[in-house]
Enzyme design. Structure first.
Site, mmCIF file in Angstrom:
data_model
loop_
_atom_site.group_PDB
_atom_site.id
_atom_site.type_symbol
_atom_site.label_atom_id
_atom_site.label_comp_id
_atom_site.label_asym_id
_atom_site.label_seq_id
_atom_site.Cartn_x
_atom_site.Cartn_y
_atom_site.Cartn_z
ATOM 1 N N CYS A 127 0.821 -1.226 0.000
ATOM 2 C CA CYS A 127 0.000 0.000 0.000
ATOM 3 C C CYS A 127 0.847 1.265 0.000
ATOM 4 C CB CYS A 127 -0.955 0.009 1.195
ATOM 5 S SG CYS A 127 -2.159 -1.314 1.106
ATOM 6 N N HIS A 186 -3.044 7.713 1.699
ATOM 7 C CA HIS A 186 -3.479 6.378 1.273
ATOM 8 C C HIS A 186 -4.892 6.172 1.818
ATOM 9 C CE1 HIS A 186 -3.898 2.196 0.626
ATOM 10 N NE2 HIS A 186 -3.644 1.827 1.873
ATOM 11 N N ASN A 207 -10.077 0.413 -0.430
ATOM 12 C CA ASN A 207 -8.617 0.433 -0.360
ATOM 13 C C ASN A 207 -8.062 -0.199 -1.640
ATOM 14 O OD1 ASN A 207 -5.916 0.048 0.175
ATOM 15 N ND2 ASN A 207 -6.220 -0.741 2.248
HETATM 16 O O1 UT7 Z 1 -3.851 -0.546 3.362
HETATM 17 C C1 UT7 Z 1 -3.060 -1.276 4.216
HETATM 18 C C2 UT7 Z 1 -3.296 -0.907 5.587
HETATM 19 N N1 UT7 Z 1 -4.541 -1.481 6.083
HETATM 20 C C3 UT7 Z 1 -5.219 -0.755 6.909
HETATM 21 O O2 UT7 Z 1 -4.882 0.369 7.160
HETATM 22 C C4 UT7 Z 1 -6.405 -1.371 7.629
HETATM 23 C C5 UT7 Z 1 -6.297 -1.065 9.084
HETATM 24 N N2 UT7 Z 1 -7.351 -1.571 9.914
HETATM 25 C C6 UT7 Z 1 -8.642 -1.149 9.797
HETATM 26 O O3 UT7 Z 1 -8.970 -0.377 8.926
HETATM 27 C C7 UT7 Z 1 -9.637 -1.619 10.836
HETATM 28 O O4 UT7 Z 1 -8.968 -2.265 11.878
HETATM 29 C C8 UT7 Z 1 -10.736 -2.564 10.264
HETATM 30 C C9 UT7 Z 1 -11.708 -1.775 9.390
HETATM 31 C C10 UT7 Z 1 -10.084 -3.673 9.467
HETATM 32 C C11 UT7 Z 1 -11.539 -3.190 11.410
HETATM 33 O O5 UT7 Z 1 -12.065 -2.198 12.258
HETATM 34 P P1 UT7 Z 1 -11.939 -2.351 13.862
HETATM 35 O O6 UT7 Z 1 -12.694 -1.232 14.438
HETATM 36 O O7 UT7 Z 1 -10.472 -2.435 14.168
HETATM 37 O O8 UT7 Z 1 -12.709 -3.683 14.146
HETATM 38 P P2 UT7 Z 1 -12.156 -5.054 14.777
HETATM 39 O O9 UT7 Z 1 -11.182 -5.706 13.874
HETATM 40 O O10 UT7 Z 1 -11.740 -4.788 16.175
HETATM 41 O O11 UT7 Z 1 -13.499 -5.909 14.803
HETATM 42 C C12 UT7 Z 1 -14.582 -5.560 15.657
HETATM 43 C C13 UT7 Z 1 -15.634 -6.634 15.541
HETATM 44 C C14 UT7 Z 1 -15.088 -8.042 15.726
HETATM 45 O O12 UT7 Z 1 -16.030 -8.794 16.448
HETATM 46 P P3 UT7 Z 1 -15.816 -9.066 18.006
HETATM 47 O O13 UT7 Z 1 -14.505 -9.781 18.103
HETATM 48 O O14 UT7 Z 1 -15.781 -7.694 18.635
HETATM 49 O O15 UT7 Z 1 -17.005 -9.870 18.367
HETATM 50 C C15 UT7 Z 1 -15.002 -8.581 14.311
HETATM 51 O O16 UT7 Z 1 -15.130 -9.981 14.252
HETATM 52 O O17 UT7 Z 1 -16.228 -6.609 14.217
HETATM 53 C C16 UT7 Z 1 -16.193 -7.920 13.667
HETATM 54 N N3 UT7 Z 1 -16.061 -7.802 12.225
HETATM 55 C C17 UT7 Z 1 -17.106 -7.620 11.400
HETATM 56 N N4 UT7 Z 1 -18.434 -7.529 11.634
HETATM 57 C C18 UT7 Z 1 -19.236 -7.322 10.571
HETATM 58 C C19 UT7 Z 1 -14.938 -7.827 11.477
HETATM 59 N N5 UT7 Z 1 -15.228 -7.681 10.183
HETATM 60 C C20 UT7 Z 1 -16.582 -7.549 10.111
HETATM 61 C C21 UT7 Z 1 -17.476 -7.349 9.039
HETATM 62 N N6 UT7 Z 1 -18.781 -7.242 9.315
HETATM 63 N N7 UT7 Z 1 -17.053 -7.225 7.746
#
Ligand code: UT7
Length: 323
Positions: free
Chosen positions: A114, A250, A280
């Site tokens: 990225c 980005h 992304n």
């Molecule tokens: O380009 C390269 C660099 N990449 C990035 O910059 C991405 C960086 N990370 C992010 O953008 C964020 O961390 C995400 C968008 C990927 C995730 O957001 P988050 O607020 O960090 O959520 P999380 O990973 O802590 O997940 C929260 C909850 C979890 O459930 P539990 O464990 O709290 O029960 C996940 O299982 O949301 C759940 N979850 C979803 N729920 C519905 C994860 N993906 C989904 C989904 N739909 N698609």
């Protein structure tokens, strides 16, 4: 007098197929509301079966040439930032060279995931300052849809396909921060973070693989490291937050984008945001954002901007440039 790498043209290409968040609700345990609130993404574009990274890159490059009023043979080099080249070799860049009908110069790929476009810009800048090339086409192009595990809701809803291209040209400057062109660069990587963002396959492991990410961990590194690199490149360029007209980040997550802007003391109305429409697109996201921002009438000649990106590696960096 000193040489600067100045933007001569910009262009982009997005595949026709637009996929709204609702489409993922039909086969995954996810919602439009979750995707929008956690990432800011509303839709993304996916390449059709007959489109590839290099075919999209050619289209973006043609748009940039038209914007600059140049022909392919006016270029000395092509650098393509991509992690999703059509083939293991030859490079996507040589395919773009052939696709443009360019019969001179040199072409190669840069792979920093990225952060790839920032690394490619830095490389093109160095080549221009060293006198190795006068005009370089710098492209970010990706087909990340081909790396998705469609059962993994934590990753497949976040990425999209597309290509953006920028032409850099050697011009005389004064050596001050008022010059047009690239004013400073900061690049970093730390391979100890390999396991938080990677593809679990590759030629040497005899598979194609899928993208794997520990999103929360990447998020934690992103805001901190992006603000840090932006600070370093701004200091190198001798500019402050008040001087900056635009951050062109980005486009991974609206919360990362705005969190970084806040740390940089730059208000939201000075941030180019395309993540709701594109998702992304990895190395394509910054040149796509630059091209779309120009079309929207946001960025104008002489505007000062900071581009910053982080991705797998981890690899991260920033470039300060005056449009
Ligand atoms: O380009 C390269 C660099 N990449 C990035 O910059 C991405 C960086 N990370 C992010 O953008 C964020 O961390 C995400 C968008 C990927 C995730 O957001 P988050 O607020 O960090 O959520 P999380 O990973 O802590 O997940 C929260 C909850 C979890 O459930 P539990 O464990 O709290 O029960 C996940 O299982 O949301 C759940 N979850 C979803 N729920 C519905 C994860 N993906 C989904 C989904 N739909 N698609």
């Amino acid at each position: 007098m000193s040489i600067r790498a100045v933007v001569a043209g910009v262009g982009h290409y997005l595949p026709k197929r637009v996929v709204p968040n609702a489409e993922f609700e039909t086969f995954l345990d996810t919602t439009d509301d979750w995707i929008t609130s956690r990432s800011g993404i509303k839709q993304r574009h996916f390449a059709s079966d007959d489109e590839t990274t290099s075919s999209m890159a050619v289209a973006a490059a043609q748009a940039a040439l038209a914007d600059a009023g140049l022909n392919a043979d006016d270029l000395d080099a092509i650098i393509v930032a991509t992690s999703t080249a059509d083939l293991t070799f030859p490079s996507a860049a040589t395919m773009v060279q052939a696709g443009l009908g360019m019969t001179r110069g040199f072409a190669f790929d840069v792979q920093a995931v990225c952060a790839g476009f920032v690394f490619a810009l830095a490389n093109a800048n160095a080549q221009i300052l060293a006198g190795q090339a006068k005009r370089i086409m710098v492209i970010g192009a990706e087909t990340f849809s081909r790396l998705m595990d469609w059962q993994d809701r934590t990753t497949c809803v976040l990425f999209g396909d597309g290509a953006g291209a920028l032409i850099l040209e050697a011009q005389e400057g004064t050596g001050t921060k008022d010059d047009r062109g690239i004013l400073s660069v900061d690049l970093n990587s730390d391979g100890t973070h390999r396991d938080i963002l990677y593809v679990d396959g590759g030629v040497s492991t005899k598979t194609v693989g899928h993208l794997r990410m520990q999103g929360k961990e990447v998020f934690r590194h992103a805001v901190e490291k992006l603000a840090q690199t932006a600070h370093i490149s701004m200091e190198k360029a001798g500019v402050s937050s008040e001087d900056v007209d635009w951050i062109v980040p980005h486009q991974a997550n609206i919360r990362i984008i705005l969190g970084t802007a806040k740390k940089m003391n730059i208000s939201e109305d000075r941030v180019v945001v395309t993540v709701p429409e594109h998702g992304n697109t990895s190395a394509a996201s910054i040149p796509l954002a630059l091209s779309v921002a120009k079309e929207r009438g946001q960025i104008k000649p002489n505007d000062l901007m900071v581009t910053e990106a982080i991705g797998g590696g981890l690899a991260w960096g920033s470039v300060v440039l005056r449009w």
